[in-house]
Write an enzyme that holds these catalytic residues in place. Structure first.
Site, PDB file in Angstrom:
ATOM      1  N   GLU A   1      97.558 -64.708  63.431  1.00  9.28           N
ATOM      2  CA  GLU A   1      96.703 -63.897  62.549  1.00  9.28           C
ATOM      3  C   GLU A   1      95.358 -63.590  63.187  1.00  9.28           C
ATOM      4  O   GLU A   1      94.791 -62.507  62.987  1.00  9.28           O
ATOM      5  CB  GLU A   1      96.512 -64.600  61.207  1.00  9.28           C
ATOM      6  CG  GLU A   1      97.722 -64.547  60.292  1.00  9.28           C
ATOM      7  CD  GLU A   1      98.760 -65.617  60.584  1.00  9.28           C
ATOM      8  OE1 GLU A   1      98.536 -66.419  61.523  1.00  9.28           O
ATOM      9  OE2 GLU A   1      99.787 -65.668  59.887  1.00  9.28           O
TER      10      GLU A   1
ATOM     11  N   GLN B   1     101.528 -61.612  56.265  1.00  9.93           N
ATOM     12  CA  GLN B   1     102.685 -61.837  55.397  1.00  9.93           C
ATOM     13  C   GLN B   1     102.258 -62.291  54.012  1.00  9.93           C
ATOM     14  O   GLN B   1     102.840 -61.906  53.018  1.00  9.93           O
ATOM     15  CB  GLN B   1     103.637 -62.839  56.043  1.00  9.93           C
ATOM     16  CG  GLN B   1     104.516 -62.137  57.061  1.00  9.93           C
ATOM     17  CD  GLN B   1     105.701 -62.938  57.502  1.00  9.93           C
ATOM     18  OE1 GLN B   1     105.769 -64.146  57.326  1.00  9.93           O
ATOM     19  NE2 GLN B   1     106.652 -62.252  58.112  1.00  9.93           N
TER      20      GLN B   1
ATOM     21  N   ASP C   1      97.150 -65.605  51.956  1.00  9.57           N
ATOM     22  CA  ASP C   1      96.723 -66.983  52.231  1.00  9.57           C
ATOM     23  C   ASP C   1      96.518 -67.214  53.724  1.00  9.57           C
ATOM     24  O   ASP C   1      95.683 -68.019  54.137  1.00  9.57           O
ATOM     25  CB  ASP C   1      97.770 -67.978  51.712  1.00  9.57           C
ATOM     26  CG  ASP C   1      98.226 -67.656  50.296  1.00  9.57           C
ATOM     27  OD1 ASP C   1      98.585 -66.487  50.040  1.00  9.57           O
ATOM     28  OD2 ASP C   1      98.213 -68.567  49.459  1.00  9.57           O
ATOM     29  N   PHE C   2      97.323 -66.525  54.552  1.00  7.89           N
ATOM     30  CA  PHE C   2      97.245 -66.743  55.998  1.00  7.89           C
ATOM     31  C   PHE C   2      96.084 -65.997  56.643  1.00  7.89           C
ATOM     32  O   PHE C   2      95.801 -66.162  57.826  1.00  7.89           O
ATOM     33  CB  PHE C   2      98.562 -66.351  56.676  1.00  7.89           C
ATOM     34  CG  PHE C   2      99.751 -67.070  56.096  1.00  7.89           C
ATOM     35  CD1 PHE C   2      99.644 -68.375  55.665  1.00  7.89           C
ATOM     36  CD2 PHE C   2     100.971 -66.434  55.956  1.00  7.89           C
ATOM     37  CE1 PHE C   2     100.728 -69.045  55.111  1.00  7.89           C
ATOM     38  CE2 PHE C   2     102.061 -67.089  55.405  1.00  7.89           C
ATOM     39  CZ  PHE C   2     101.946 -68.394  54.982  1.00  7.89           C
TER      40      PHE C   2
ATOM     41  N   HIS D   1     101.015 -69.615  49.111  1.00  6.79           N
ATOM     42  CA  HIS D   1     101.626 -68.278  49.049  1.00  6.79           C
ATOM     43  C   HIS D   1     101.206 -67.558  47.777  1.00  6.79           C
ATOM     44  O   HIS D   1     101.943 -66.722  47.259  1.00  6.79           O
ATOM     45  CB  HIS D   1     103.159 -68.386  49.100  1.00  6.79           C
ATOM     46  CG  HIS D   1     103.684 -68.916  50.388  1.00  6.79           C
ATOM     47  ND1 HIS D   1     103.630 -70.237  50.724  1.00  6.79           N
ATOM     48  CD2 HIS D   1     104.246 -68.289  51.449  1.00  6.79           C
ATOM     49  CE1 HIS D   1     104.163 -70.427  51.927  1.00  6.79           C
ATOM     50  NE2 HIS D   1     104.529 -69.250  52.391  1.00  6.79           N
TER      51      HIS D   1
END
Lengths: 335, 339
Positions: A69, A91, A94-95, A136
């Site tokens: 990321e 995706q 959260d990431f 997520h």
């Protein structure tokens, strides 16, 4: 401004399809645009299928990225410096914490520090769904709106998913595009989103007019606010004015203040956490600039102040909904 | 790993040009150190003393259309790639006329001279690796990387920065995309005060090159000829389309992390292992008859004049005025009323 639906579509158009439609048109009409993200290319088309079919049409401009990321975002920044318009996909929002540095220290500061623009769009699937759990489900606007230089948008409608994404790709500043995962498949329009009436990026929309209480929300929570408004009107003869912020940074404070001046009451509803963040900002603006119009203390409703739980029963208790919005409006109106 | 023989065939003209950039960088750095002691700078001064041979060897091979992402000790490389010394003093003095207009300072300037683009460094080490990869990906998408003499991107990093996650992610992505990236690693033995044994555990940093799909080379960073030969091979290979290149040079930072740092953590043993690239280069070129005492004196004199002129002009220029700032971080000023 109340938005009307128009131009009936031949079939229902889902929120996710509107995003895919916008991406396809951007790729088709602007050679500077390219897509970069994990699992977005090939026949797979992304974890949520937002890019499905696009790699076949634009094989050199829809590119899979490794699980990186930080690099995905840094690469977008570098490509933007070369005049490209990168649209990157995380995706899950959260990431994006992995990309925090590149977003807030690199992209967000570029224009102010150097005078060069950094046009790029970071697409972040946000929001909770039962079973999503702590990693997520997050909303990220609390920490991303804190940093000057980032535009943060959060469409709540099919038409906005389409138009705000197109606006984001023509913005000269880096845009964080928060798209709600629950709305991907659960929200559909019975009209052609490309021909819908819409506001430009930066303006909030009044989704329902009312005189008794202003309810401000954004993203998926707008639909809970509208449900609450329907119940309050039907069962309590309380008319809520529901504002959908659409763009969280810059914040369209004028629309909020004008509405509060009419209603005298404010409830802000979000599925984000309560501490700090956009709800606190709105309450601060209203308390300091519209104090004389307030007939009751401005209130906010947020998720509970813990990580987001996994089990559906815990998630339901953690996540605000229409009933809780309605209860808070009742409390505010009867103050 | 390839170690380039020191006895190279670098043309004398290039060796002299390289020496000129090294001297100018040293003179400018020395002036910045003095200005720091005089409390005349807006912030600290970060010097490239001891690293000029490598840095200049990187910058000297770059040309219009290339990308350079310098780090904090790349005054020499910046100059070799076309930076005007005036921009150095404008930025370090925080002048309104500098390209960061006093909003950012010292090594954070990003200077574009024509088609020579230097990316504006952010302090978070490793972050500029993916940005350089992205600039190259952008060039590929624009069709500028076709053929066997393409533009390259060069990113400077050190032994400290190579430990950062962003560096790993960026290097991995560059290998996947097989982009013409040249990573110039100055192992100056010190990540601020931390020695190599607490920064990495592999035998040598160049061992990582193969892991990322890079061609790796090493050189003695105090040997100007070795730096020129090695960086030359790396840049040429990248231009030919042979994929990303990594050069790891061993050297020692001959200053503190910044001028606020006395570098008292440098042991005599560590100090004794490394010479100063600049006098070493002067001696070599003199011994080989490439330059004489008078020629050297002329280079130093010219450098001092360039530095002094740039300093005088920059210091006479206006400082930023808070009242004149619009204090808006956005370029899209009309967002409130729509685009």
């Amino acid at each position: 401004m109340r938005l009307q639906r128009q131009e009936p579509a031949e079939r229902l158009v889902k929120y996710l399809e509107a995003i895919r439609l916008a991406l396809g048109e951007l790729l088709e009409h602007d050679p500077r645009v390219f897509l970069y993200g994990q699992d977005i290319a090939g026949t797979f088309g992304g974890a949520f299928k937002a890019t499905k079919g696009l790699a076949e049409r634009f094989p050199t401009r829809v590119l899979n990225a490794p699980i990186s990321e930080d690099a995905i975002t840094g690469i977008a920044i570098g490509a933007a410096q070369e005049g490209l318009v990168p649209i990157i996909e995380f995706q899950f929002a959260d990431f994006a914490s992995i990309a925090f540095n590149q977003l807030v220290n690199h992209a967000a500061t570029m224009h102010w520090r150097t005078g060069q623009t950094c046009p790029m769009v970071a697409r972040l699937p946000v929001g909770g769904t039962p079973g999503g759990g702590p990693f997520h489900s997050q909303m990220v606007e609390g920490w991303l709106t804190h940093h000057p230089g980032l535009v943060v948008v959060a469409p709540s409608t099919v038409a906005d998913a389409y138009f705000l994404l197109k606006d984001a790709a023509t913005c000269t500043d880096p845009v964080v595009f928060c798209e709600h995962k629950y709305l991907y498949y659960h929200l559909a329009a019975d009209f052609d989103p490309r021909r819908a009436e819409h506001l430009p990026m930066g303006r909030a929309a009044i989704r329902r007019s009312g005189t008794d209480c202003t309810v401000v929300s954004w993203s998926g929570m707008v639909h809970e606010a509208l449900k609450a408004a329907e119940v309050l009107a039907g069962e309590h003869e309380i008319e809520c004015e529901v504002i959908d912020l659409r763009c969280l940074r810059p914040l369209d404070a004028d629309t909020i203040l004008e509405s509060v001046a009419r209603t005298g009451r404010l409830v802000v509803a979000t599925e984000s956490w309560p501490f700090g963040g956009v709800t606190a900002e709105i309450l601060a603006v209203v308390a300091s600039e519209a104090f004389q119009h307030l007939d009751a203390p401005p209130q906010r409703l947020a998720a509970l102040d813990t990580p987001i739980p996994f089990h559906p029963a815990l998630f339901a208790a953690h996540h605000p909904d229409a009933a809780r919005i309605a209860a808070l409006v009742l409390e505010t109106v009867s103050f | 790993m390839r170690t380039v023989p020191v006895a190279s065939t670098v043309p004398d003209e290039l060796r002299l040009a390289h020496l000129r950039w090294m001297i100018l960088a040293r003179v400018i750095d020395d002036r910045l150190a003095t200005l720091y002691k005089q409390n005349a700078l807006a912030g600290s001064a970060f010097l490239g003393r001891g690293q000029e041979a490598l840095s200049a060897a990187g910058g000297i091979y770059l040309r219009p259309g290339d990308i350079f992402a310098p780090m904090i000790r790349d005054q020499a490389g910046r100059l070799a790639f076309g930076e005007d010394p005036l921009d150095v003093f404008r930025t370090c003095l925080g002048r309104r006329t500098g390209n960061t207009r006093g909003r950012d300072g010292n090594v954070h300037r990003g200077v574009h001279v024509g088609d020579r683009r230097q990316l504006a460094f952010i302090s978070h080490l490793g972050a500029m690796v993916p940005a350089t990869v992205g600039a190259l990906l952008g060039k590929r998408l624009k069709g500028e990387l076709r053929g066997t003499d393409t533009p390259v991107g060069m990113v400077s990093i050190g032994d400290g920065g190579m430990a950062a996650g962003a560096a790993h992610e960026g290097l991995n992505a560059a290998g996947i995309e097989r982009l013409p990236l040249v990573v110039m690693v100055a192992n100056n033995q010190l990540s601020y005060s931390t020695y190599n044994d607490r920064s990495f555990a592999c035998r040598h940093l160049v061992d990582r090159a193969a892991a990322y799909g890079f061609t790796g080379r090493t050189c003695d960073g105090t040997d100007a000829d070795a730096c020129l030969a090695t960086m030359g091979l790396a840049v040429a290979a990248a231009r030919r389309g042979e994929g990303p290149q990594m050069v790891v040079a061993e050297l020692l930072r001959l200053a503190g992390h910044g001028e606020h740092d006395d570098a008292s953590y440098v042991t005599p043993e560590l100090r004794s292992r490394f010479g100063d690239c600049l006098p070493l280069t002067e001696r070599t070129l003199k011994n080989q008859g490439v330059i004489d005492e008078a020629g050297l004196a002329k280079l130093w004199d010219e450098a001092r004049q360039i530095s002094q002129r740039a300093y005088e002009q920059a210091s006479s220029e206006p400082e930023p005025d808070p009242a004149q700032e619009d204090w808006c971080a956005y370029s899209a000023r009309n967002l409130r009323s729509g685009l």
